[in-house]
Design a protein around this motif. Structure first.
Motif, mmCIF file in Angstrom:
data_model
loop_
_atom_site.group_PDB
_atom_site.id
_atom_site.type_symbol
_atom_site.label_atom_id
_atom_site.label_comp_id
_atom_site.label_asym_id
_atom_site.label_seq_id
_atom_site.Cartn_x
_atom_site.Cartn_y
_atom_site.Cartn_z
ATOM 1 N N ASP A 88 -2.223 -0.540 -0.423
ATOM 2 C CA ASP A 88 -1.223 -0.632 0.635
ATOM 3 C C ASP A 88 -0.238 0.530 0.573
ATOM 4 O OD1 ASP A 88 -0.464 -1.718 -1.843
ATOM 5 O OD2 ASP A 88 1.263 -2.691 -0.920
ATOM 6 N N LEU A 89 -0.065 1.111 -0.617
ATOM 7 C CA LEU A 89 0.866 2.239 -0.753
ATOM 8 C C LEU A 89 0.233 3.574 -0.356
ATOM 9 C CD1 LEU A 89 3.506 3.601 -1.642
ATOM 10 C CD2 LEU A 89 2.582 3.687 -3.958
ATOM 11 N N GLY A 90 -0.970 3.821 -0.888
ATOM 12 C CA GLY A 90 -1.553 5.132 -0.619
ATOM 13 C C GLY A 90 -2.926 5.255 -1.227
ATOM 14 N N ARG A 91 -3.318 6.486 -1.579
ATOM 15 C CA ARG A 91 -4.678 6.754 -2.029
ATOM 16 C C ARG A 91 -4.677 7.385 -3.418
ATOM 17 N NH1 ARG A 91 -8.508 7.071 2.184
ATOM 18 N NH2 ARG A 91 -9.447 9.004 1.473
ATOM 19 N N ALA A 109 -8.999 -7.599 -3.534
ATOM 20 C CA ALA A 109 -8.186 -7.570 -2.319
ATOM 21 C C ALA A 109 -7.137 -6.475 -2.437
ATOM 22 C CB ALA A 109 -7.496 -8.917 -2.109
ATOM 23 N N GLY A 110 -6.916 -5.794 -1.379
ATOM 24 C CA GLY A 110 -5.875 -4.761 -1.393
ATOM 25 C C GLY A 110 -6.355 -3.408 -1.864
ATOM 26 N N VAL A 111 -7.583 -3.297 -2.390
ATOM 27 C CA VAL A 111 -8.106 -1.989 -2.786
ATOM 28 C C VAL A 111 -9.399 -1.715 -2.032
ATOM 29 C CG1 VAL A 111 -8.836 -0.486 -4.648
ATOM 30 C CG2 VAL A 111 -7.168 -2.262 -5.115
#
Lengths: 163, 163, 163, 163
Positions: free
Chosen positions: D125-128, D2-4
């Motif tokens: 959620d922050l970036g790539r 989750a989240g990735v």
């Protein structure tokens, strides 16, 4: 000062770029010099030569017969053991100097220029030694603000430091 | 020995750190010297100067007017083509020397010190050549076990090699 | 030429490999030289020595007492400030030279050889300066095609450039 | 997981050489990338791009408008912070890779190729984040003696290891 003869070798104004340094393990270094230049510059035109003490011989390599001959002649004229010479056209020392300095058998680089140059050699009973290089004529004043501005424009005109 | 005049330039005991070397492509290298020092040392106070043969001029840069003047004066006094001088305060050669050595147009570094120093220059009909540097007074004995112990404590007191 | 005395130090034919250079910050550099050699060569047998101007002393380190003594004797005989000497057996300069060149307090390397060698020293009122090295006897001709072929076979016989 | 979110970016078969890496201090590094390529290759045709997080922008430089656009498009598509892309024609990664790796703000190089390539990106959620690169199709056997011989002939046909 018995036993030391100082000689100034004058190579005039070169129509090539020249790099002169000191190393060791000539039979490997001569091939590494080839690789350093060839891997650094696409389509490089150059000659490289390096003196070996035992046997007494100048090793030569490169991609251009005329430049190989020039490099060999400079190395032979200097005559000092383990000295190497690289001569190039169509490229500048900036393109190969770090590659040459990082060859593990290269000790130091004395000179990288296309100015008129001289090599000062000392000769002893054992052999010959590069004790100095003259790289063009001496500076005679500190740059003015105007000269500084022109210098900064010029290096950018050559394309350095980006757009 | 006709054609070679040897001169010893005495710079006394410096109240700065000094680095002297040989390079090429002065108009780019002077800016690269600035970047090498400025990128290596937070808040660096320094001056850098480099001799150009054509036109005959000393290029100067840096962050501190007094140190810029000192660097320019040393370069002018040496007078040899393509020689550069960096003078600093508040930092040591260890902080910048690898950055300077890896500039692709830097051929070699002769000296990095804050000892009293002299530069030995040869003058020929073409120009001038750095043929040697005197970096402080000569050692006169090998260290004792006691001196070795003190030396190891001192470098660690300076913070090197961790706790 | 008043004030400059030139001296040739003859070290004969070494039964060791020798590297001679110039640096600064002797009390740290002597330990870095140890680490550069020890980290580069498994089981290295070597000695390293470096001159300090203040106090006037030769710093010494290494893994082999005889080689430490040889390095210290060479450094003391040269006497020039901030000069260092590394002597080794069972390894060649190619194995350590880049590690030594990349020590941040090393300015330059003058010599790396096992040829008979001499160091040319200038002495001024302040101290002593390495102005040149003689690394074996001079080359006297350019290699022939046959000599080039033998040279290439030899470096490969030593294992370089792969199978 | 989750989240990735994992994404594969396919860039097809390039008609250019491409280098992709990670760094920091974008506003200086983008000029250093320019200099690294321009100083390494005479007449270099290239584009370089680098992502900046604050402000959110792709920095672009180079000597060729088409290659600048290709580099910028790749950087934008990857989208990860502090990633840089260099694309070139008429030169190979061997000519610039050491210069790029030695930029003090370059952390690593992920890829240098002209094979068909893909970049595997993770999005949080922050970036790539670049988590992998696919550089051409997989090998399926170990080279035979005949293939080894051909490989050695080929690198020499390209001019490496001297004449």
């Amino acid at each position: 000062m018995a036993g030391v003869k100082i000689e100034v070798l004058d190579f005039g104004t070169p129509d090539y770029e020249v790099i002169i340094g000191q190393g060791n393990f000539t039979i490997k270094t001569i091939e590494d010099l080839y690789d350093a230049v060839y891997s650094s510059i696409p389509g490089a035109k150059f000659g490289a030569a390096m003196n070996e003490a035992k046997p007494k011989v100048v090793r030569v390599t490169g991609t251009d017969e005329e430049l190989k001959k020039i490099a060999a002649d400079i190395a032979l004229k200097i005559g000092a053991g383990h000295v190497f010479v690289v001569v190039m056209r169509g490229a500048f020392p900036i393109h190969v100097l770090n590659a040459i300095k990082s060859i593990p058998t290269v000790a130091c680089v004395y000179l990288a220029t296309s100015n008129p140059f001289q090599v000062i050699v000392a000769e002893t009973d054992l052999g010959r030694s590069v004790i100095g290089v003259v790289d063009g004529t001496p500076a005679d004043h500190v740059e003015s603000e105007e000269e500084k501005k022109e210098r900064k424009e010029l290096v950018r005109k050559f394309g350095y430091f980006g757009d």
